[in-house]
Structure formats: C-alpha cells, structure tokens
Motif scaffolding. Structure first.
Motif, PDB file in Angstrom:
ATOM      1  N   ASP A  40       1.163  -1.313  -0.056  1.00 53.17           N
ATOM      2  CA  ASP A  40       0.139  -0.137   0.042  1.00 53.17           C
ATOM      3  C   ASP A  40       1.021   0.726  -0.685  1.00 53.17           C
ATOM      4  OD1 ASP A  40      -2.325  -2.007   0.492  1.00 53.17           O
ATOM      5  OD2 ASP A  40      -2.651  -1.025   2.355  1.00 53.17           O
ATOM      6  N   VAL A  94      -1.359  -0.906  -4.215  1.00 50.32           N
ATOM      7  CA  VAL A  94      -2.441  -0.323  -4.386  1.00 50.32           C
ATOM      8  C   VAL A  94      -2.388   1.713  -3.856  1.00 50.32           C
ATOM      9  CG1 VAL A  94      -4.585   0.336  -2.723  1.00 50.32           C
ATOM     10  CG2 VAL A  94      -3.695  -2.452  -3.363  1.00 50.32           C
ATOM     11  N   LEU A 127      -2.877   4.515  -2.249  1.00 50.51           N
ATOM     12  CA  LEU A 127      -4.363   5.133  -1.191  1.00 50.51           C
ATOM     13  C   LEU A 127      -4.004   6.694  -1.513  1.00 50.51           C
ATOM     14  CD1 LEU A 127      -4.347   2.650   1.294  1.00 50.51           C
ATOM     15  CD2 LEU A 127      -5.457   2.430  -0.053  1.00 50.51           C
ATOM     16  N   THR A 146      -3.995   0.066  -8.821  1.00 46.70           N
ATOM     17  CA  THR A 146      -5.262  -0.111  -8.355  1.00 46.70           C
ATOM     18  C   THR A 146      -4.848   1.649  -7.905  1.00 46.70           C
ATOM     19  OG1 THR A 146      -5.762  -2.120  -7.589  1.00 46.70           O
ATOM     20  CG2 THR A 146      -6.807  -0.208  -5.948  1.00 46.70           C
ATOM     21  N   ARG A 166      -7.327   4.016  -5.571  1.00 45.69           N
ATOM     22  CA  ARG A 166      -8.507   3.743  -4.703  1.00 45.69           C
ATOM     23  C   ARG A 166      -7.904   5.251  -3.880  1.00 45.69           C
ATOM     24  NH1 ARG A 166      -7.967  -1.345  -1.045  1.00 45.69           N
ATOM     25  NH2 ARG A 166      -8.621  -1.794  -3.134  1.00 45.69           N
ATOM     26  N   THR A 214      -7.686  -1.094 -11.421  1.00 44.51           N
ATOM     27  CA  THR A 214      -8.897   0.093 -11.312  1.00 44.51           C
ATOM     28  C   THR A 214      -7.961   1.211 -10.643  1.00 44.51           C
ATOM     29  OG1 THR A 214      -9.030  -2.655 -10.371  1.00 44.51           O
ATOM     30  CG2 THR A 214      -9.959  -1.300  -8.769  1.00 44.51           C
ATOM     31  N   GLU A 229     -11.197   3.861  -8.243  1.00 52.58           N
ATOM     32  CA  GLU A 229     -12.774   3.864  -6.948  1.00 52.58           C
ATOM     33  C   GLU A 229     -11.789   5.037  -6.293  1.00 52.58           C
ATOM     34  OE1 GLU A 229     -12.255  -0.482  -5.870  1.00 52.58           O
ATOM     35  OE2 GLU A 229     -10.850   0.004  -4.767  1.00 52.58           O
ATOM     36  N   TRP A 230     -13.530   5.572  -5.633  1.00 51.02           N
ATOM     37  CA  TRP A 230     -13.798   6.514  -4.737  1.00 51.02           C
ATOM     38  C   TRP A 230     -12.652   7.821  -5.199  1.00 51.02           C
ATOM     39  CZ3 TRP A 230     -17.521   5.346  -1.557  1.00 51.02           C
ATOM     40  CH2 TRP A 230     -17.761   3.794  -0.799  1.00 51.02           C
ATOM     41  N   ASN A 256     -16.752   6.110  -8.177  1.00 49.83           N
ATOM     42  CA  ASN A 256     -16.014   7.391  -8.563  1.00 49.83           C
ATOM     43  C   ASN A 256     -17.646   9.069  -9.019  1.00 49.83           C
ATOM     44  OD1 ASN A 256     -13.362   6.955  -9.276  1.00 49.83           O
ATOM     45  ND2 ASN A 256     -14.196   5.292  -9.940  1.00 49.83           N
TER      46      ASN A 256
END
Length: 464
Positions: free
Chosen positions: A25, A46, A48, A66, A68, A97, A99-100, A124
């Motif tokens: 992360d 990922v 963040l 990703t 996120r 990916t 998202e958010w 999103n």
C-alpha cells in the motif's frame, strides 16, 4: 522419509506463485503527487489517495495497479483539472482499478483507457470533465459500476471498441449522452439510472473506426427517464446531432436485447431504432453494415414518452394518425424487418414495428454477466502495436479516416501536412486552435517525443 524443501526455494516458489504477497500500500496525502506514487508502484500495489485536492494528470502504463480513494467522514480525495488539464487518469496497463475518487473540471476525460484488459472503474464521482467521463477503449473484460457522472458534453460513460463489458448501477444525468456502447461487442448495461440527459442510453456503430461492428448487447432493468436536456455537444461532433428527448437510441447495432427497463418522460421518443442515416451528414463506411438487425424487444414499462417530439417525429405522427409521439420508433432500413422481434407490442405506442415477429425468447435470466470467467489474457503491447493503438484509440476517435467526427478527417490532415512528420508530432504535444468550426484538440504532451513522432508517421501513412 519425506524430502525437505529448502527454505530459500520455498520463498522463491511463493514469490513466483503469488506475486501479490509482495504487494504494498502506497499512501498519498494532500500535497503529495499521485503520479509519483504510480511511478514508484509495482504490480499488485494499491495507491491510497487520502482526502485533499490533487491538481494533476496521472498516467498508468503498468499492470496490476489500483488507485483507491480514502473517504474519511464524508471527505473525498478530489482530482481537479481547474479547467486547464486535459485528462485526470489515462491508463494502458492490464488489471487496472480506480475507485472512490471525485474528478472534476478536466477538459477532456476523467478516466480514459488506451487498451488494457481486466479493468474496474467504480464508486467515482465525475463532474464536468469535458468530452467524456469514463472512456475505456480497446479493452477486454471490464467492469464499470456505482459511478455518478454529470455535466459531460459528449458521453458520461463511453465504452469504445471493447469486448466483454458490464456497465451497471451507475447514475448519469445532465449530460448530452448518458451511456454509450460504441463499436463494442458483448456488453451488459444493467440497473443504471439515466435521467435528464439529451439521450439516455445509446448503442451504435460509428463508421470510420478500426472496429466495424457492435453486437450482443443487453440493455436490462435500467431507469431511463426525462432525458430532455438541450444538446450542448461540441458543434460538428456526432453527438451534437442527437435530438433531445430520446430515452434509448440503437443505431446500426445488431443482436441488441431490450428488457425490463422503465422508459418514461422522454419527449421525443422512448426508444429509436435506426440505421446510419440517423446522422445524415456522415459518409458511408463500406465496411460497416448500416442496419440494425435481430433486435429483441422484451417486456419493458414505457409511458409518457413522445409528449413534445422534434419536428421530424411530429411529421411522422401525421402519417400514423397519432396524436402522441412514440414509445418505440423503428425508422428506416431493416429496422422494420421481421428478423427483429417484440413481445406484447400492444402495450406500446409504436411506429414501424408492424413487420416485427413475435419473440420466442421471453427473458435473459440465463445471462448474468458479459465478463469473461477468470478474466481475459493480459494484452502484451509491442512498440509497433503501441503506435497503432495510440492512433486507433486517440487519433481515430476524433479524426476518422474519411469523415468528420470531432476533428478534421485523417485524409485532411494528410493533405495539409503531407510528409512533415515532425510538424504533426509537435502539434500533438502542443495543439493550438486553427479552425473556428472545430473544437480545440487536447494536448498529448505526456507521450514521449519518439512516440509522438511514431504516431505522426503512422497517421500520415495510414490508408484506411
């Protein structure tokens, strides 16, 4: 006696079998750069993104990344183009990916895919991002779900030249087009709320693009209501010619199933099924069959459509002795032929479906998804393939070979620049508005000088 596996070999086996065990992360805080995190990231990582405002464009050309957003007590991370930047996120890697995130005020696109299989775009908020909101191209096995998009001057969700895509549970409103499935095969559009757009859902073929077909599309259980917003598309673009007040448009696409939708309050028509003549000033493409074939129209709830249609539909109403516009308008070409079918036709005000047969199929309960079980193989893009994809995915989307889409046709560009490859490459990086009757071209300065030159050379030598 059992053989013992050396510890080092055991760890090596775990690394080879499950690289995600090494995934990390990477946190991005307000004031940090999302792009810097992408540059640092490896497959499986990922990123963040914590609440804050991020004024940048992000390019992802790695697999397995990703992005996120982290939402804390209702506070979202916001990507803000300030009306200056072109794109928020451009990706070309597989297994991507995003998202958010809240994405706003970009001139071109919120999320654009330039190839890359097995993508997920979900949760999103996209507000006022210029031409397109979510725009995957040349991707296989994609999921677009639970997004909210508004204020887009072309299509809020535009699935272009893709295969095996699910678009579900999104809300699209105050756009020119809500959701478009264009030159795409095997798509499920389900449980979306398309309201207050110029047109709600569109399934069509754009002539002049590298992929020539659209087929095997299901529009199921969507709410398509009150799509009467005046068209504010870029002058000269295809979408700028779509009349206001249409719930669903199927243009030249084949094997489209319409089932279980609530379609109401669309002032011109609930659904229009037509051939490529619907956009009258587009040149024909001999490789694109112009008629919609094998339409399947199952049970839908349709009411209060056609209350104040455009002039052409009003004229058609006179020939039908109808005092109200249609729920269903099957117009021109094979749209009226019996290889299309409908059940319970008496429930709708319809023009042009008298020759349609009775459908043998009653529902699509056997089809849960159009996505590929286990995912699609990763797309491996060579340098030569990358150049072709960039032309087909970026250039041809605005500059079709022999017809006007958004920008001048490729043939016109070739006539102007002839063999001046470097001039085209320089223009790609820093375009300036030349013609008043065309919108400004978004810059592609993120491409390397070598890649821009390769794309320019490809464009000046392409033959169709």
């Amino acid at each position: 006696m059992k053989k013992m596996i050396p510890l080092g070999l055991l760890w090596l086996g775990l690394i080879i079998a499950a690289p995600s065990l090494l995934a990390a992360d990477i946190s991005v805080k307000d004031g940090d750069s999302i792009q810097a995190a992408v540059n640092q990231a490896s497959t499986g990582d990922v990123i963040l993104v914590h609440p804050g405002t991020y004024k940048e464009s992000v390019y992802v050309d790695k697999d397995g990344i990703t992005i996120r957003g982290v939402v804390v007590e209702g506070e979202w991370p916001v990507m803000d183009g300030e009306g200056i930047l072109n794109d928020a996120i451009l990706y070309s890697g597989n297994d991507f990916t995003v998202e958010w995130l809240t994405i706003t005020r970009y001139k071109g696109n919120a999320v654009m895919g330039q190839a890359g299989n097995n993508f997920v775009i979900r949760y999103n908020k996209v507000i006022d991002t210029g031409v397109y909101g979510i725009f995957p191209q040349f991707g296989k096995n994609g999921l677009i779900e639970y997004n909210v998009l508004s204020g887009i001057e072309d299509a809020a969700i535009y699935v272009g030249m893709c295969d095996n895509i699910d678009v579900r549970h999104n809300e699209v409103f105050d756009n020119v087009a809500g959701i478009e499935i264009e030159n795409t095969r095997h798509a499920l559009v389900e449980n979306n709320y398309a309201h207050n757009n110029t047109a709600g859902l569109l399934v069509f073929i754009t002539p002049g693009l590298p992929i020539k077909t659209t087929y095997d599309v299901i529009l199921r259980n969507n709410f398509v209501v009150n799509n009467n917003t005046a068209n504010f598309g870029a002058p000269g673009s295809i979408v700028s010619k779509v009349p206001a007040g249409i719930g669903i448009v199927v243009m030249a696409a084949d094997d489209v199933i319409v089932e279980g939708n609530i379609i109401s309050g669309n002032k011109t028509a609930g659904i229009v099924i037509t051939d490529l003549a619907f956009i009258t000033d587009i040149s024909s493409d001999p490789d694109s069959e112009p008629n919609p074939d094998r339409m399947v129209f199952l049970d839908n709830l349709m009411f209060d459509n056609g209350a104040d249609p455009v002039a052409d539909v009003k004229a058609l109403m006179l020939t039908q002795f109808s005092r109200r516009g249609p729920d269903i308008l099957a117009n021109l070409g094979s749209a009226q032929e019996p290889d299309n079918c409908i059940i319970n036709r008496e429930r709708y005000t319809s023009f042009g479906v008298k020759k349609w047969s009775e459908c043998e199929r009653k529902d699509t309960a056997d089809i849960v998804s159009m996505m590929i079980p286990g995912g699609a193989p990763s797309e491996v893009v060579t340098t030569e393939g990358r150049t072709k994809l960039l032309y087909q995915g970026i250039c041809a989307g605005c500059h079709a070979y022999n017809m006007r889409l958004i920008g001048p046709p490729t043939l016109t560009v070739k006539a102007i620049y002839r063999d001046d490859i470097q001039a085209v490459a320089d223009y790609i990086a820093a375009p300036h508005k030349v013609r008043t009757d065309y919108p400004a071209m978004p810059p592609q300065g993120h491409l390397s000088p070598e890649l821009r030159r390769d794309v320019a050379e490809y464009m000046l030598n392409v033959t169709k």
